[in-house]
Design a protein around this motif. Structure first.
Motif, PDB file in Angstrom:
ATOM      1  N   GLN A  39      44.397  40.818  45.814  1.00 17.91           N
ATOM      2  CA  GLN A  39      43.678  41.520  46.873  1.00 17.91           C
ATOM      3  C   GLN A  39      43.340  40.536  47.972  1.00 17.91           C
ATOM      4  N   ALA A  40      43.897  40.771  49.131  1.00 20.35           N
ATOM      5  CA  ALA A  40      43.610  39.954  50.306  1.00 20.35           C
ATOM      6  C   ALA A  40      42.401  40.538  51.022  1.00 20.35           C
ATOM      7  N   PRO A  41      41.699  39.723  51.805  1.00 20.40           N
ATOM      8  CA  PRO A  41      40.522  40.215  52.525  1.00 20.40           C
ATOM      9  C   PRO A  41      40.870  41.416  53.399  1.00 20.40           C
ATOM     10  N   GLY A  42      40.073  42.462  53.260  1.00 21.09           N
ATOM     11  CA  GLY A  42      40.274  43.649  54.076  1.00 21.09           C
ATOM     12  C   GLY A  42      41.405  44.549  53.639  1.00 21.09           C
ATOM     13  N   LYS A  87      53.531  31.388  50.838  1.00 22.04           N
ATOM     14  CA  LYS A  87      53.392  31.733  52.245  1.00 22.04           C
ATOM     15  C   LYS A  87      51.925  32.034  52.536  1.00 22.04           C
ATOM     16  N   PRO A  88      51.505  31.888  53.784  1.00 20.41           N
ATOM     17  CA  PRO A  88      50.112  32.232  54.113  1.00 20.41           C
ATOM     18  C   PRO A  88      49.750  33.658  53.713  1.00 20.41           C
ATOM     19  N   GLU A  89      50.700  34.560  53.768  1.00 17.51           N
ATOM     20  CA  GLU A  89      50.407  35.944  53.389  1.00 17.51           C
ATOM     21  C   GLU A  89      50.229  36.136  51.891  1.00 17.51           C
ATOM     22  N   ALA A  92      45.090  35.377  48.661  1.00 19.55           N
ATOM     23  CA  ALA A  92      44.428  36.537  48.054  1.00 19.55           C
ATOM     24  C   ALA A  92      43.661  36.096  46.817  1.00 19.55           C
ATOM     25  N   LEU A  93      42.859  37.000  46.320  1.00 18.14           N
ATOM     26  CA  LEU A  93      42.249  36.844  45.004  1.00 18.14           C
ATOM     27  C   LEU A  93      43.220  37.462  43.998  1.00 18.14           C
ATOM     28  N   TYR A  94      43.644  36.658  43.039  1.00 16.08           N
ATOM     29  CA  TYR A  94      44.654  37.096  42.074  1.00 16.08           C
ATOM     30  C   TYR A  94      43.986  37.461  40.749  1.00 16.08           C
ATOM     31  N   TYR A  95      44.349  38.630  40.251  1.00 14.24           N
ATOM     32  CA  TYR A  95      43.792  39.143  39.001  1.00 14.24           C
ATOM     33  C   TYR A  95      44.903  39.348  37.978  1.00 14.24           C
ATOM     34  N   CYS A  96      44.617  39.040  36.737  1.00 11.82           N
ATOM     35  CA  CYS A  96      45.513  39.512  35.689  1.00 11.82           C
ATOM     36  C   CYS A  96      44.861  40.699  34.992  1.00 11.82           C
ATOM     37  N   ALA A  97      45.681  41.505  34.358  1.00 12.22           N
ATOM     38  CA  ALA A  97      45.190  42.733  33.744  1.00 12.22           C
ATOM     39  C   ALA A  97      46.033  43.085  32.543  1.00 12.22           C
ATOM     40  N   THR A 114      41.170  34.738  40.405  1.00 16.05           N
ATOM     41  CA  THR A 114      41.213  33.343  40.833  1.00 16.05           C
ATOM     42  C   THR A 114      41.764  33.323  42.252  1.00 16.05           C
ATOM     43  N   GLN A 115      41.130  32.534  43.112  1.00 19.05           N
ATOM     44  CA  GLN A 115      41.465  32.547  44.535  1.00 19.05           C
ATOM     45  C   GLN A 115      42.657  31.639  44.820  1.00 19.05           C
ATOM     46  N   VAL A 116      43.581  32.149  45.596  1.00 17.24           N
ATOM     47  CA  VAL A 116      44.709  31.367  46.101  1.00 17.24           C
ATOM     48  C   VAL A 116      44.658  31.415  47.614  1.00 17.24           C
TER      49      VAL A 116
END
Length: 120
Positions: A39-42, A87-89, A92-97, A114-116
């Motif tokens: 999930q990226a900001p916004g 890449k800059p894109e 995001a905050l990365y989640y495992c599930a 965890t933030q990347v």
């Protein structure tokens, strides 16, 4: 209730690599298909990759195909996401599930994330 804890995030520059780990407890990893989401900001949370219970099948979002690799080590109760050519894109905050089903991406349990962050 299965619990998941992500690690391995951090700061990177474009073109770098990072490997995220997802440690599973409270259950046997081999009982679950596992996915990575971000999930990226916004923005809304989006699917990144998933691996089947026996590691025989994987699938990826088009945006990461060819750059990211998901894998699992059931003996270590850990799932990995190798991220190359960042890449800059990808910031995001990365989640495992833990997933109910490999094909549906329906989530049983989420990790904390965890933030990347990737700079140009």
């Amino acid at each position: 209730q299965v619990q998941l804890v992500e690690s391995g995030g951090g700061l990177a520059q474009a073109g770098d690599s990072l490997r995220l780990s997802c440690a599973v407890s409270g259950g046997r990893l081999m009982a679950y298909a596992v996915g990575w989401f971000r999930q990226a900001p916004g923005k809304e949370r989006e699917f990144v990759a998933a691996v089947s219970r026996n590691d025989a099948h994987t699938h990826y979002a088009d945006s990461v195909k060819g750059r990211f690799t998901i894998s699992r080590d059931n003996a270590k109760n850990t799932v990995y996401l190798q991220m190359n050519s960042l890449k800059p894109e990808d910031t995001a905050l990365y989640y495992c599930a833990a997933l109910f089903d490999f094909n549906s991406n329906a989530v049983r349990s989420w990790g904390q994330g965890t933030q990347v962050t990737v700079s140009a």
